[in-house]
Design a protein around this motif. Structure first.
Motif, PDB file in Angstrom:
ATOM      1  N   ILE A 294       7.162 -98.755  -9.624  1.00 57.63           N
ATOM      2  CA  ILE A 294       5.860 -98.360  -9.054  1.00 57.63           C
ATOM      3  C   ILE A 294       5.317 -99.504  -8.209  1.00 57.63           C
TER       4      ILE A 294
ATOM      5  N   ALA B  65       5.052 -91.442 -10.291  1.00 56.47           N
ATOM      6  CA  ALA B  65       4.099 -92.349  -9.632  1.00 56.47           C
ATOM      7  C   ALA B  65       4.792 -93.133  -8.519  1.00 56.47           C
TER       8      ALA B  65
ATOM      9  N   ILE C 289       2.068-105.964 -20.201  1.00 55.28           N
ATOM     10  CA  ILE C 289       1.565-106.583 -21.433  1.00 55.28           C
ATOM     11  C   ILE C 289       1.874-105.753 -22.697  1.00 55.28           C
TER      12      ILE C 289
ATOM     13  N   PRO D 153       0.042-107.209 -15.541  1.00 60.44           N
ATOM     14  CA  PRO D 153      -0.880-106.601 -16.513  1.00 60.44           C
ATOM     15  C   PRO D 153      -0.300-105.339 -17.153  1.00 60.44           C
ATOM     16  N   LEU D 154       0.484-104.584 -16.379  1.00 64.42           N
ATOM     17  CA  LEU D 154       1.041-103.352 -16.936  1.00 64.42           C
ATOM     18  C   LEU D 154       2.190-103.639 -17.901  1.00 64.42           C
TER      19      LEU D 154
ATOM     20  N   ARG E 102      -3.111 -97.412   4.811  1.00 61.62           N
ATOM     21  CA  ARG E 102      -1.989 -97.610   3.891  1.00 61.62           C
ATOM     22  C   ARG E 102      -2.454 -98.367   2.640  1.00 61.62           C
TER      23      ARG E 102
ATOM     24  N   PHE F  90      -2.484-104.855   3.572  1.00 63.28           N
ATOM     25  CA  PHE F  90      -1.738-104.201   4.648  1.00 63.28           C
ATOM     26  C   PHE F  90      -2.473-104.325   5.970  1.00 63.28           C
TER      27      PHE F  90
ATOM     28  N   LEU G 244       0.902-109.739  -9.446  1.00 61.40           N
ATOM     29  CA  LEU G 244      -0.478-109.449  -9.842  1.00 61.40           C
ATOM     30  C   LEU G 244      -0.621-107.993 -10.308  1.00 61.40           C
ATOM     31  N   LEU G 245       0.101-107.083  -9.657  1.00 58.70           N
ATOM     32  CA  LEU G 245      -0.030-105.674 -10.004  1.00 58.70           C
ATOM     33  C   LEU G 245       0.724-105.339 -11.282  1.00 58.70           C
TER      34      LEU G 245
ATOM     35  N   LEU H  34       1.756-110.476  -4.750  1.00 62.83           N
ATOM     36  CA  LEU H  34       0.974-109.275  -5.007  1.00 62.83           C
ATOM     37  C   LEU H  34       1.643-108.434  -6.088  1.00 62.83           C
TER      38      LEU H  34
ATOM     39  N   ALA I  75       7.208-100.009  -4.967  1.00 65.26           N
ATOM     40  CA  ALA I  75       6.901 -98.998  -3.960  1.00 65.26           C
ATOM     41  C   ALA I  75       5.508 -99.214  -3.381  1.00 65.26           C
ATOM     42  N   LEU I  76       4.567 -99.651  -4.229  1.00 66.90           N
ATOM     43  CA  LEU I  76       3.194 -99.849  -3.751  1.00 66.90           C
ATOM     44  C   LEU I  76       3.109-100.990  -2.752  1.00 66.90           C
ATOM     45  N   THR I  77       3.885-102.059  -2.975  1.00 64.26           N
ATOM     46  CA  THR I  77       3.757-103.240  -2.123  1.00 64.26           C
ATOM     47  C   THR I  77       4.714-103.197  -0.938  1.00 64.26           C
TER      48      THR I  77
END
Lengths: 221, 239
Positions: free
Chosen positions: A147, A211, A171, A168-169, B151, B146, A164-165, A161, A150-152
Motif C-alpha cells: 500500500i 487498498a 506497530i 506506524p502501520l 495526485r 507530489f 513515515l507512512l 515518506l 503504491a501511495l508514494t
C-alpha cells in the motif's frame, strides 16, 4: 489465478537476474542486529530478553528497504501501464507483487533469523515461536508495505515518506510478533499472540491488495 | 443538498457569512468555559488542582479522533464522488488534527507526571494516540509530496482510509486492555460517571474546542481555495 502465478514468476525472474536487492536486505538485517550488542552491552543474561524485540524491529526495517522499488521500476519503464490494461486486475497485480516481495525478502529473513537468535543467545524453546511468528508476520509486512509503495509512487523523497507512512502501520505486527518470542523465552503460552498475528495476516490478505489497487489507480490515472 | 456545496464560489460565500458567527461563538464559549474550568469548579479531592488539565486534555482528545474520522469520511467522499471540496476539507483538517493530537500528548504527559509519577508509559491508549499523531504527519507529508496536488490529495485519501483502523483501537483501548489510563467516563450507555460540577466545564470546553476547530477549518479551506485561485491566475497571466 494463472495470471497471479505468471506475475509472481515474472517478478521472481526479474529479482533473480537483476538485483542484489534481496541479498542486501538480509545483509542489512544481520548487520543491524549485530550492532545492538555493541550499543547496549553483551550481557548474556540480558540479550535473550531483548533479542526477540530487536530481531523483529530490524526485520521491519529490512523489509522496508526493498519496498520502494516494488512498483517504481515498472512505473518508470511503462510496464505498469501495460499491466493496468491487461486482463489481470490491479488487485491480482498487488497480490502478486506482495507475494514476490515476501518470497524475495521475507523468506530470506526467515532463514537468517535463527542465526541471529543464536547470536542473541535465545533459548532453544524460543526458536519455534521465532519461526512461526516470522512466518505469520513477514507476509503482513509485504502486503501492507505494498500500500505504501503504491501511495508514494512518483513522490518526491519517496523513501523517507514511505517509512513515515508504513512504520506506524507495522506497530501491531511488531507488538504481537515480539510478544510471542518474549512469551516463549519467559515460558508463557504464546497461542494468543500467534492467533492475533494470524488474524492480522488474514485481514491484510483480504484488504491490502484492494487498498494497493486503489492507490495504484490514483498513481496511473 | 450534497452537490449544492460542490461549487467552491458558493462555499466561499457561505463560509464568509458563517465565519464571524462561529468565531464569536468560539470566543464566548472559551470565556465561559475557562471561567468554569479555572474558577467555578472544585479541585479534585485526590488530584488537587491538576485535575483542571482535563478541561484541555479530554476535549483535544475528542477533537483529535473526531478530526481523523472527518478526514476519513471526506476522503471516502472525495474518492467515490470526486467531490472537489472534500479533498480540500481533508487537506485543511489534517494539520489541525495533528495540532490537537500534539496537545493531547503534551497535556497528558504533564498530567501523568503528578498523578501517575511518570511522563510517559507504554500503555495501549498512549501508544495508539502516538500512532495517530504519526498517521497525521504521514497524511500531511503525503499530501505535499507530489508536484501535482490532485495526485497528493488522492494518495492521502487512500492513506486516511487505511489508517482509520486505528480510531476504534484508540477509542476502545482502555476497555479492551486493563491499563493505567482510566476508562471512558462520559460516553457511557448509563449516566456519566462524573460529577455535574466537573462535567459542566468539560462539556463547555468541548463545545469551545469544537467551534474553534470548525472556525479554523473554514478559515483554512477558504485560504486553500484562494491559494488555488491565485495560482491559476498567475499561471494564466504568465501565458
Amino acid at each position: 489465478m494463472i495470471g497471479l502465478i505468471l506475475l509472481v514468476k515474472r517478478e521472481l525472474g526479474l529479482a533473480l537476474r537483476g538485483g542484489t536487492d534481496a541479498v542486501m536486505a538480509v545483509v542489512f538485517f544481520v548487520l543491524a542486529a549485530v550492532l545492538f550488542p555493541f550499543g547496549v552491552g553483551a550481557d548474556p543474561a540480558m540479550l535473550p530478553r531483548i533479542g526477540g524485540g530487536i530481531i523483529w524491529v530490524v526485520a521491519l526495517l529490512a523489509a522496508m528497504l526493498s519496498l520502494e522499488r516494488m512498483f517504481s521500476s515498472d512505473h518508470e519503464d511503462g510496464s505498469l501501464d501495460l499491466l493496468y490494461l491487461s486482463p489481470v486486475g490491479l488487485g491480482t497485480l498487488a497480490l502478486a507483487k506482495a507475494l514476490a516481495h515476501w518470497l524475495t525478502t521475507g523468506v530470506l529473513l526467515l532463514i537468517a533469523a535463527p542465526i541471529l537468535a543464536l547470536l542473541y543467545n535465545l533459548p532453544a524453546s524460543a526458536f519455534g515461536a521465532l519461526i512461526v511468528s516470522m512466518l505469520l508476520g513477514t507476509p503482513i509486512l509485504s502486503l501492507v508495505g505494498g500500500i505504501g509503495a503504491a501511495l508514494t509512487l512518483g513522490a518526491r523523497r519517496g523513501g523517507v515518506l514511505l517509512a513515515l507512512l508504513i512504520l506506524p502501520l507495522y506497530i501491531p505486527v511488531l507488538i504481537f510478533g515480539a510478544g510471542a518470542i518474549d512469551g516463549a523465552v519467559a515460558g508463557r503460552p504464546i497461542g494468543p499472540q500467534l492467533m492475533v498475528l494470524s488474524g492480522f495476516l488474514l485481514a491484510a490478505l483480504a484488504l491490502a491488495p484492494w487498498a494497493t489497487a486503489a492507490a495504484l489507480r490514483q498513481a496511473i490515472e | 443538498m450534497f452537490h449544492r456545496f460542490a461549487n467552491p464560489a458558493r462555499f466561499s460565500r457561505i463560509a464568509a457569512r458563517v465565519l464571524p458567527w462561529s468565531a464569536a461563538a468560539t470566543i464566548a464559549l472559551f470565556v465561559i468555559g475557562i471561567y468554569f474550568a479555572l474558577f467555578a469548579s472544585p479541585a479534585d479531592f485526590q488530584q488537587g488542582e491538576t485535575v483542571r488539565i482535563m478541561y484541555v486534555h479530554v476535549p483535544s482528545a475528542w477533537i483529535s479522533m473526531a478530526c481523523y474520522t472527518f478526514i476519513a469520511v471526506m476522503s471516502a467522499v472525495a474518492l467515490i464522488w470526486k467531490h472537489p471540496l472534500a479533498d480540500i476539507a481533508a487537506r485543511s483538517a489534517a494539520p489541525l488534527g495533528a495540532g490537537f493530537t500534539l496537545i493531547v500528548l503534551i497535556t497528558g504527559s504533564l498530567w501523568g507526571k503528578p498523578t501517575w509519577g511518570t511522563w510517559w508509559v507504554w500503555d495501549a491508549r498512549l501508544t495508539s494516540v502516538l500512532v495517530l499523531f504519526f498517521l497525521y504527519l504521514g497524511h500531511i507529508a503525503l499530501t505535499n509530496a507530489f508536484d501535482n496536488p490532485q495526485r497528493g490529495a488522492r494518495a492521502a485519501a487512500v492513506l486516511a482510509l487505511v489508517g482509520f483502523v486505528n480510531i476504534p483501537i484508540i477509542k476502545f483501548s482502555v476497555n479492551w486492555w486493563n491499563t493505567l489510563h482510566q476508562p471512558a467516563s462520559v460516553t457511557r450507555l448509563d449516566a456519566p460517571a462524573i460529577d455535574p460540577a466537573i462535567l459542566t466545564p468539560l462539556l463547555l470546553m468541548a463545545l469551545a474546542f469544537t467551534f474553534y476547530f470548525l472556525t479554523m477549518l473554514l478559515v483554512r479551506m477558504r485560504a486553500d481555495l484562494n491559494a488555488t485561485r491565485a495560482r491559476a491566475l498567475r499561471l494564466s497571466a504568465a501565458e
